[in-house]
Design an enzyme around this catalytic site. Sequence first.
Site, short mmCIF file in Angstrom:
data_model
loop_
_atom_site.label_atom_id
_atom_site.label_comp_id
_atom_site.label_asym_id
_atom_site.label_seq_id
_atom_site.Cartn_x
_atom_site.Cartn_y
_atom_site.Cartn_z
N LYS A 178 0.85 -1.18 0.00
CA LYS A 178 0.00 0.00 0.00
C LYS A 178 0.89 1.24 0.00
CE LYS A 178 -1.90 2.10 3.28
NZ LYS A 178 -1.03 3.28 3.57
N THR A 189 1.87 5.65 6.09
CA THR A 189 2.45 4.34 6.02
C THR A 189 2.57 3.67 4.68
OG1 THR A 189 1.49 3.94 8.16
CG2 THR A 189 2.30 2.04 7.00
N GLU A 275 0.28 10.59 -3.37
CA GLU A 275 -0.86 11.51 -3.26
C GLU A 275 -0.74 12.69 -4.20
OE1 GLU A 275 -1.04 12.33 0.86
OE2 GLU A 275 -2.37 10.65 1.25
#
Lengths: 406, 406
Positions: A178, A189, A275
């Site tokens: 992830k 994380t 992001e």
Amino acid sequence: MQIIDGSVTVSKGFSANGVACGIKKRKKDMALVVSEVQCSFAGSFTTNLVKAAPVLWDQKLVASQDHVKAIVINSGNANACTAEQGLKDTEATAAYAGSVLGCKAEEVLVCSTGVIGVPLPMDKVKEGIELCSKELSTSREASGEAALAICTTDTFKKEVAVSVQIEGRTVHIGGMAKGSGMIHPNMATMLSFITTDAAIGKQTLQALLGSSIVDTYNMISVDGDTSTNDTVLVLANGMSGTTMLGPDHPEWETFTQAFLYVHTELAKAIVRDGEGAGKFLEVKVTGAKDKQTAQTLARSVITSNLVKTAFFGSDANWGRILCAMGYSGADFNPSALNLSFSSAKGTIQVVENGVPLAFDEHLAKGILMEREITTLAQLKDGNGEGTAWGCDLSYEYVRINGDYRS
Amino acid sequence: MQIIDGSVTVSKGFSANGVACGIKKRKKDMALVVSEVQCSFAGSFTTNLVKAAPVLWDQKLVASQDHVKAIVINSGNANACTAEQGLKDTEATAAYAGSVLGCKAEEVLVCSTGVIGVPLPMDKVKEGIELCSKELSTSREASGEAALAICTTDTFKKEVAVSVQIEGRTVHIGGMAKGSGMIHPNMATMLSFITTDAAIGKQTLQALLGSSIVDTYNMISVDGDTSTNDTVLVLANGMSGTTMLGPDHPEWETFTQAFLYVHTELAKAIVRDGEGAGKFLEVKVTGAKDKQTAQTLARSVITSNLVKTAFFGSDANWGRILCAMGYSGADFNPSALNLSFSSAKGTIQVVENGVPLAFDEHLAKGILMEREITTLAQLKDGNGEGTAWGCDLSYEYVRINGDYRS
């Protein structure tokens, strides 16, 4: 090496599943990865002084246990900055999973990702483990469910799998990860989980993981922030049936190359999904005096906000790259630098022997408008090479990380 | 200590001026600071391995000369990454200024800021020096013109001046600075220039500047990028008429406090005007085991993109602050941490002894909506204190640094 579709269940004897248990609203938030037999294992963890409770638990297992059988991963809550209660909750999670799966708490690794500073909702965690365990499967679909359940702000699941032939047998390596995205209030994380049916001892596996980290996860950056929960875990259950692998095995190189490939592709997938990332950036440094110098230089460039915003703006702003190399702390001779940008649209050199070249701005813009761009910095100090991967810095990054619970 | 209006010309015997000579389009781009008599001097320079030509020139003067008389500063062109030609151009700039001002080239410090990788337009530089020298003045207005001429993307000029009484005489310290903003294609650089009419030896002045840097410019961050041209210069001409100042002088402390004040206010003005900055952030760490630890922790927080975007979004995201402290590399005990936010709207504590407090989100939001916010991190490891200053990370930062020549 053959690249195959799948992730943690490609390796013989591994089952997985992912379910929703209400830690997050509606989305999947609980995953299990379970081996039929006991596994050799290795782990690599965040260097952050502030470590989440599950990181402390896993580090204890790596230091004290010979074998494990399973990994429990929840998303939606990081169980970080939760003091004593956090440690108790992680231990209870491992104990509960052990009781459901028929093994000891000390055979269960635990990972959490999500909000910082909020106690784990243990009733939901237990419910999730129970639910998840009921449909454990070795199927492709089950591994996909697990890969989804570990996501937070990721926009796609990250899975890689390969097989290699060793001693005439098929050895599998599969992994899921992830992203390192961080979002309100404190999703964080990078997590990565690898299974293999290779036979490999714990010390050997730990050493191999350690050297792989250096060239993969340590060479990516989304925003330079190191989370409290970063974890990479590898389970090896030996069910491929080969003899024990290690540096003395004639086909060791075959295995380590495949192992490195899986980590590299997962690491690259993480920055591709950084992001707000619109572009995937590769920075390659060659001719440095040694590998470490090359890696330090490449990492400094990929981490620079000014370089990242320049790529966001498709700006051939080579001065910022040279500047970021200069403040990296690594030693190099700037007056021997050749610098070029490449993408699907072509290659353009902008600096030769440290001197700026007059270049075609229109061509440069076209090259930098692409979504995947490689920057090549060639030095003449030695044979050291290093590559780092990252993403641009966009309005979207600011939006995602600035807007609060909206 | 008295705070007074003015900057580099408040000190007796210093004149200045700023003019437009065409390096930039229309705006002022050439400044001179000149002392009537020879000055003791000190300099502090970028740690970037890639140093602009004027930085190399100034470093040579600091290492080899006892006195200087003037500083020439141009904006619009950084004379960085300009190879041999750049060094020749800086030397020619100093020589030309010397001939106009009636001193040696080696008595003229040179600073440049602006585009990287483009040769200095020497005809314009010479014209600018000549023009600028004609209207040199000790007036308040002249120092303002100089403060304007050194700006690049700054939105306001940065000037600070104070006076102190030493041996019954008035000693002045005045300074001007430009911001660490970096903009297309490669405007860069923090520059700061201080004059004083104090009598102070070169070694003493250099040592004092070195210790002041640590608590001022080194504790600010706009985007973590260290430019190729960063420079702080101090000229001391002794015209206040006091005896020589130094650590043994009974009023040394009076002088050093004032000196530190000027640097602190200039440093804070720089981050207040950081590119795209909407908020001024102060991070104070107390109770660390020593000062260096406290400063490392404070700097790590102020540099974190995630912390900066959280402040942009007025988000009481204390987990990110703890996280940034954790990866700073500094040692501390997180379980003893008290954390609070303050602004004109009040104070709110969010963590006590490492444990999150339930806090009033509405109040927190109100406090963080202000334009000046202090974060206080109290540890219980010792008596070390440190303060860092920075700004939020906004859409505007991305726009300024991503848009290319538009």
